[in-house]
Design an enzyme around this catalytic site. Structure first.
Site, PDB file in Angstrom:
ATOM      1  CG  HIS A  14      16.946  20.737  33.148  1.00  0.00           C
ATOM      2  ND1 HIS A  14      16.734  22.129  34.244  1.00  0.00           N
ATOM      3  CD2 HIS A  14      17.517  20.506  34.075  1.00  0.00           C
ATOM      4  CE1 HIS A  14      17.174  22.551  35.745  1.00  0.00           C
ATOM      5  NE2 HIS A  14      17.697  21.206  35.136  1.00  0.00           N
ATOM      6  CD  GLU A  99      21.181  16.267  38.282  1.00  0.00           C
ATOM      7  OE1 GLU A  99      22.806  15.541  37.752  1.00  0.00           O
ATOM      8  OE2 GLU A  99      21.667  17.119  38.410  1.00  0.00           O
TER       9      GLU A  99
END
Length: 272
Positions: A14, A99
């Protein structure tokens, strides 16, 4: 098989967030992209599709972390893809590629984590290594390895199916710094392989009937730093040697888009 490009898994971290900029560990905290991060990923999309580094007609699936920063990145990167092509890309939100859950270390800098662990009497024999030691009250490396092994198995199973059907298949994975470096390391079988021992029930980590669940009897996890870098907004390309799904490999160098006749040097393609 030589008339079709070898399937690829294109990993995308990202764009910039306030915490990626500062170096704070960002797991479950759901931050948006910064203004710079928004422009960063728009430019990335314009570059990779404008220069045909990725042919959008070859994208079969996009897997994305459920975090806002990853899903926002998907939308920005795809902005320039024509609607008629975009509608053919299945976007799957998958908890398995979230994550690392950092537990007590969420929002801290590496130096602060080292000091915290020292105050708790840890790491007296060797320095903290997240890839081996995991995070207090967060995930262990075994837990991260199991869920990323599941995700890889699904991607490679789809690649196998598409290759058998003669369909070009670029699968994109939008996620995070630690998760994607871990994913890449497991892709070409770094770390250690261990039995699942009943730890792999069918997980409700995604909802798409076109993506078969692949049961695992073994999985891999890391025990040391793979020594990969992937900055915010970075892209990596994973593929296969000899056009074989059984030989996953890292694309280190060379042209981003490699025509099949050039790929033939790595396989047994018969050219006319």
């Amino acid at each position: 098989m030589g008339s079709q490009p070898t399937p690829r898994c294109i990993i995308v971290r990202h764009g910039q967030t306030e915490w990626s900029k500062s170096g704070q560990y960002t797991g479950l905290t759901d931050l948006p992209l910064t203004e710079f991060g928004v422009g960063q990923m728009r430019r990335t999309g314009q570059a990779i599709f404008g220069y045909k580094f990725i042919d959008p007609s070859h994208i079969t699936y996009i897997f994305t972390s459920p975090r806002k920063r990853a899903r926002q990145t998907v939308d920005l990167v795809l902005e320039t893809v024509p609607a008629q092509l975009k509608k053919n890309i299945r976007i799957v939100v998958d908890e398995d590629i979230r994550e690392w859950e950092y537990g007590d270390y969420e929002g801290l800098l590496t130096s602060e984590i080292v000091s915290l662990r020292k105050s708790r009497g840890l790491d007296q024999e060797c320095p903290w290594n997240i890839w081996r030691d995991g995070c207090e009250n967060g995930e262990t490396t075994q837990e991260v390895g199991l869920r990323l092994s599941r995700a890889i198995a699904r991607v490679q199973n789809l690649h196998r199916k598409h290759q058998e059907e003669g369909i070009p298949s670029d699968i994109m994975v939008f996620a995070h710094g630690h998760a994607l470096r871990y994913f890449a390391a497991l892709w070409f079988k770094m770390g250690v392989e261990v039995p699942c021992d009943g730890k792999d029930p069918i997980p409700a980590t995604y909802n798409d009937p076109t993506v078969p669940y692949v049961p695992l009897t073994t999985f891999r996890h890391l025990i040391d730093n793979p020594n990969f870098l992937l900055d915010a907004g970075g892209i990596g390309v994973l593929s296969y040697s000899h056009h074989s799904i059984e030989e996953p490999a890292l694309t280190l160098a060379g042209s981003f888009v490699c025509p099949p006749e050039e790929e033939s040097q790595h396989g047994d393609v018969k050219l006319a």
